[in-house]
Design a protein around this motif. Structure first.
Motif, PDB file in Angstrom:
ATOM      1  N   PHE A  69      18.123   0.969  19.200  1.00 48.24           N
ATOM      2  CA  PHE A  69      17.423   1.928  18.342  1.00 48.24           C
ATOM      3  C   PHE A  69      17.468   3.379  18.832  1.00 48.24           C
ATOM      4  N   ARG A  70      17.852   3.618  20.085  1.00 55.52           N
ATOM      5  CA  ARG A  70      17.718   4.964  20.641  1.00 55.52           C
ATOM      6  C   ARG A  70      18.963   5.845  20.491  1.00 55.52           C
ATOM      7  N   GLN A  94      21.284   6.599  18.205  1.00 50.61           N
ATOM      8  CA  GLN A  94      21.482   7.507  17.081  1.00 50.61           C
ATOM      9  C   GLN A  94      20.591   8.728  17.186  1.00 50.61           C
ATOM     10  N   ASP A  95      19.366   8.542  17.635  1.00 47.96           N
ATOM     11  CA  ASP A  95      18.444   9.668  17.740  1.00 47.96           C
ATOM     12  C   ASP A  95      18.952  10.696  18.748  1.00 47.96           C
ATOM     13  N   GLY A 152      15.360  10.285  21.804  1.00 46.58           N
ATOM     14  CA  GLY A 152      15.549   8.842  21.739  1.00 46.58           C
ATOM     15  C   GLY A 152      14.294   8.077  22.083  1.00 46.58           C
ATOM     16  N   LYS A 160      14.535  -0.600   9.356  1.00 49.29           N
ATOM     17  CA  LYS A 160      15.993  -0.449   9.349  1.00 49.29           C
ATOM     18  C   LYS A 160      16.615  -1.335   8.275  1.00 49.29           C
ATOM     19  N   CYS A 170      12.479   6.500  12.653  1.00 49.29           N
ATOM     20  CA  CYS A 170      12.556   7.421  13.785  1.00 49.29           C
ATOM     21  C   CYS A 170      12.211   8.817  13.269  1.00 49.29           C
ATOM     22  N   HIS A 201      15.346   9.637  10.421  1.00 44.64           N
ATOM     23  CA  HIS A 201      16.462   8.739  10.130  1.00 44.64           C
ATOM     24  C   HIS A 201      16.060   7.283  10.328  1.00 44.64           C
ATOM     25  N   SER A 202      16.937   6.405   9.857  1.00 43.39           N
ATOM     26  CA  SER A 202      16.768   4.965  10.026  1.00 43.39           C
ATOM     27  C   SER A 202      17.707   4.527  11.136  1.00 43.39           C
ATOM     28  N   SER A 203      17.143   4.249  12.297  1.00 41.17           N
ATOM     29  CA  SER A 203      17.944   4.040  13.495  1.00 41.17           C
ATOM     30  C   SER A 203      18.118   2.563  13.823  1.00 41.17           C
TER      31      SER A 203
END
Length: 355
Positions: free
Chosen positions: A131-132, A134-135, A142, A327, A334, A345-347
């Motif tokens: 999950f981290r 993309q951020d 993240g 997600k 996120c 966003h959708s991470s």
């Protein structure tokens, strides 16, 4: 058409190396989100894994990849056993945090092990994970990721405070969710009490028997991180660079290290609880450190709410399960106001079992 009901296994491994937290929950949506926590369990790490995971920051890229593959296999074994022992039949997917190996967002780097394709193949279920990354790609920290769950699942509380490896806080301010790491907690306390052949300081009894070293306390409180504005996050690398060498330079008895650091935690958390008329929901393993809770109460007049043990211990795993739900729905999980990314966003990534 989007579903209104999801059966999910959530998996979380934190920096304090307490073990792997697993939950099985049903998430419901009807105007607002709600949940039913059906089952939960913590699988303690064997010494082999504690040693391996605590040394990840010193590994080369090739060594990390090897550990990543082995840890993914291990997670698959743990999750499969959890499914079997809890007689779980309905699973929409498994949502897993993995374990943070490296976290240096200022360098555009974050790496969670345990997210390899082998995880989906071994279990035979859809996996939502990682999950981290993309951020950080979008310019964010993240972390922290739990605040979207605080907002949607625990909205009745002004503050949500977690006392895990690190203390982190989340709250609403001007229609935005604000969240950040405050300071280290169990990652430091457990590190020193391990030298006494103990896993943790039960109820903070050892810390309560020590004396505060004022010079060390002042130097800890003056670390530049505490003056930084959020979004901000902490990692094991910062602890090894800034905290441990400073504490060790004083050559104190362990009880005095613990006493001083508990006071440091209380000072830093109190400085971030600014609305004295509000309620704060406190979760994480630090809740069981009675001495730490007493020092927090001494330093702030805010109303502290400690929920039942299952929420105390498994809130993060529960919310990582929920991140997977968001997600799956293509919804924001996120928040840029939390991480500093350039967009909401959708991470996370989705792994499907190979045919």
């Amino acid at each position: 058409m989007l579903k209104s009901k999801y059966y999910v296994i959530g998996v979380m491994s934190g920096t304090s190396l307490d073990g792997i937290d697993l939950i099985y929950a049903k998430f419901n949506f009807s105007k607002n989100w709600s949940f039913n926590l059906i089952g939960s369990e913590t699988i303690n790490y064997a010494e082999h894994w504690k040693t391996t995971l605590s040394g990840l920051v010193n590994q080369s890229a090739d060594e990390l990849l090897h550990v990543d593959i082995e840890y993914s296999k291990y997670l698959a074994t743990v999750i499969t056993k959890f499914i079997k022992e809890h007689n779980i039949e309905f699973i929409d997917f498994i949502s897993s945090h993995g374990h943070t190996a490296l976290h240096q967002p200022q360098k555009g780097l974050t790496y969670q092990i345990g997210n390899q394709q082998i995880l989906a193949n071994e279990i035979g279920k859809k996996i939502i994970c990682d999950f981290r990354v993309q951020d950080v790609k979008f310019g964010g920290q993240g972390a922290p990721l739990v605040p979207i769950g605080d907002r949607l699942l625990f909205k009745k509380y002004k503050y949500c405070l977690n006392l895990g490896g690190f203390a982190n806080i989340s709250f609403e301010s001007k229609n935005e969710r604000i969240a950040y790491d405050i300071c280290p907690v169990n990652i430091i306390l457990n590190h020193y009490v391990n030298n006494l052949a103990l896993e943790f300081d039960d109820k903070g009894i050892i810390a309560s028997s020590g004396k505060i070293n004022i010079d060390l306390l002042n130097q800890l409180n003056q670390l530049s991180f505490y003056a930084d504005e959020p979004p901000k996050s902490l990692g094991l690398e910062w602890v090894k660079l800034k905290i441990l060498p400073l504490i060790d330079s004083f050559q104190l008895e362990i009880k005095d290290v613990l006493r001083t650091f508990v006071e440091h935690i209380a000072v830093q958390i109190a400085a971030n609880l600014k609305d004295n008329n509000a309620e704060v929901l406190i979760t994480g393993g630090g809740v069981y450190n009675d001495f730490l809770i007493d020092r927090l109460k001494f330093r702030t007049s805010i109303t502290m709410v400690i929920p039942d043990n299952e929420i105390v211990e498994f809130k993060e795993a529960l919310i990582f399960g929920f991140l997977g739900v968001l997600k799956e729905r293509g919804e924001v999980n996120c928040l840029k106001s939390v991480t500093g990314a350039d967009r909401n966003h959708s991470s996370g990534k989705i792994l499907l079992p190979s045919p």
